[in-house]
Motif scaffolding. Sequence first.
Motif, mmCIF file in Angstrom:
data_model
loop_
_atom_site.group_PDB
_atom_site.id
_atom_site.type_symbol
_atom_site.label_atom_id
_atom_site.label_comp_id
_atom_site.label_asym_id
_atom_site.label_seq_id
_atom_site.Cartn_x
_atom_site.Cartn_y
_atom_site.Cartn_z
ATOM 1 N N ARG B 86 0.724 -1.214 -0.001
ATOM 2 C CA ARG B 86 0.042 -0.037 -0.036
ATOM 3 C C ARG B 86 0.894 1.228 -0.090
ATOM 4 O O ARG B 86 0.737 2.386 -0.683
ATOM 5 N N PHE B 87 1.931 1.206 0.952
ATOM 6 C CA PHE B 87 2.741 2.402 0.820
ATOM 7 C C PHE B 87 3.353 2.688 -0.484
ATOM 8 O O PHE B 87 3.425 3.724 -0.900
ATOM 9 N N GLU B 90 0.903 3.709 -2.831
ATOM 10 C CA GLU B 90 0.349 5.325 -2.536
ATOM 11 C C GLU B 90 1.502 6.454 -3.048
ATOM 12 O O GLU B 90 1.391 7.277 -3.570
ATOM 13 N N PRO B 98 11.487 11.476 -1.053
ATOM 14 C CA PRO B 98 11.978 10.104 -0.377
ATOM 15 C C PRO B 98 12.322 10.411 0.951
ATOM 16 O O PRO B 98 12.809 11.580 1.371
ATOM 17 N N ALA B 99 12.456 9.588 2.128
ATOM 18 C CA ALA B 99 12.642 9.878 3.436
ATOM 19 C C ALA B 99 14.340 10.261 3.670
ATOM 20 O O ALA B 99 14.406 11.082 4.468
ATOM 21 N N ASP B 100 15.004 9.559 2.694
ATOM 22 C CA ASP B 100 16.468 9.796 2.852
ATOM 23 C C ASP B 100 16.862 10.606 1.655
ATOM 24 O O ASP B 100 16.949 10.028 0.539
ATOM 25 N N PRO B 101 17.614 11.500 1.784
ATOM 26 C CA PRO B 101 18.048 12.195 0.568
ATOM 27 C C PRO B 101 19.177 11.356 0.204
ATOM 28 O O PRO B 101 19.995 10.823 0.716
ATOM 29 N N GLY B 102 19.303 11.246 -1.214
ATOM 30 C CA GLY B 102 20.101 10.616 -2.122
ATOM 31 C C GLY B 102 19.770 9.124 -2.260
ATOM 32 O O GLY B 102 20.039 8.303 -2.829
ATOM 33 N N GLN B 103 18.219 8.997 -1.657
ATOM 34 C CA GLN B 103 17.543 7.658 -1.991
ATOM 35 C C GLN B 103 17.063 7.356 -3.250
ATOM 36 O O GLN B 103 16.738 8.372 -3.895
ATOM 37 N N GLU B 104 17.530 6.182 -3.908
ATOM 38 C CA GLU B 104 16.974 5.989 -5.048
ATOM 39 C C GLU B 104 15.393 5.424 -4.990
ATOM 40 O O GLU B 104 14.831 4.938 -4.073
#
Lengths: 303, 105
Positions: B86-87, B90, B98-104
């Motif tokens: 679901r996450f 959405e 994204p929650a983390d900078p630099g996350q793919e």
Amino acid sequence: MGLLLFDVVLCALLLTLAGAAMLSRQLVHAVTLFIAFGVMMALAWARLQAPDLALAEAAIGAGLTGALCFTALARYAGDAGYPKPKLWLPLVFVAAVSALLLYSVFQIPAQPTTELSERVAEHLAVSGVSHPVTAVLLNFRAWDTLLELLVLLLALLGARQVPSQLPLHAGWSLSVSWSRLLSPMLLLLSAYLLWRGAAAPGGAFQAGALLASGLVILRLNQQLAWLSWQNFAVRTLVLAGLIAFVMAGLASLLLPGQLVWLSWPVALAGGIILLVETFATLAIALTLALLVVGEPEQEPADA
Amino acid sequence: MSILQLCSWLLLALGVVFFLAGSLGLLRFADSFSRLHAVTKADTLGLGLVVIGLSLQSHWREACLMLLIWLVVMGSGAVSCQLLARFSHEQQANPVEPADPGQED
């Protein structure tokens, strides 16, 4: 042969996971690897025949620390302009600690002496419990456990100096109902672990960590609105472990024939240990839960 | 080796095969939905087979405990699969940072 193979694979896996968690470029991956490391570490403690440590590592190391890291990550997204920390200072620190640890490993005699465990076994009858680890933690070395509770309290007070608000999203109905199904099981398990600690691996820290995970799951699903530092009862219960411990110590000093601080009278030792452990469980659970979930967002500004 | 032991080892081996297949799917499948599908379904079945295999060689109390563990793992696997799916659904419908900078992805 099979067990040796298992141990070698486990050691290799532990080192790989630790290295990967440290060297990972993305914090999300690092946290995930760290949780996997915690699970493997619990397995390693189980293999070293330290089930008390294995339980604590699985509950705290893998479970709660993982939740703590993930909630920290969720908050970290808010301030993306945070400056990148310098790498050399933590590296020097880690190198120093590793050197110290290596040094202390070489101080352990190659042949473990059985003197201490023999002395524990000798005095187990007067400790009030039949599990040697609990006897050491809550009777022979109760002072250490008292200070551990103090350390935990100090950690919470320290963390409270940083404004930490967890952005709580409206819980999805599936996760809300799963949390409602899961939390009674966790409550039952933690009570079981607490009670079992007298005779077998278990005890206040493991039970507290399990209870805390139940609290965290419910809190993250926007249940338990009372779970906040603003609540007087919560603050009292956070202190309850230390208070019960100190009161028990003082009260047993008043009894005739008791001269040493934190040494329980033989006849009452079992009851005192259970009482102290019960309050310690509640205190540990609430402290850990507050550490992970912090304050709810809707807290009044003037409080 | 008795028939019971033989059955037990066969079930254990089959369970390991399912675990391996699920892990392979987790590593190789293209999008997060397929990966979730592979890892939760195959691992649930794999764990079940391992539990049955071990139960054939153990006392009934341990077998009951393992059965309980399997039920809880099955439930948490199903729930976390749904939540993760679901996450990501959405996020695909309405991508946020994204929650983390630099996350793919």
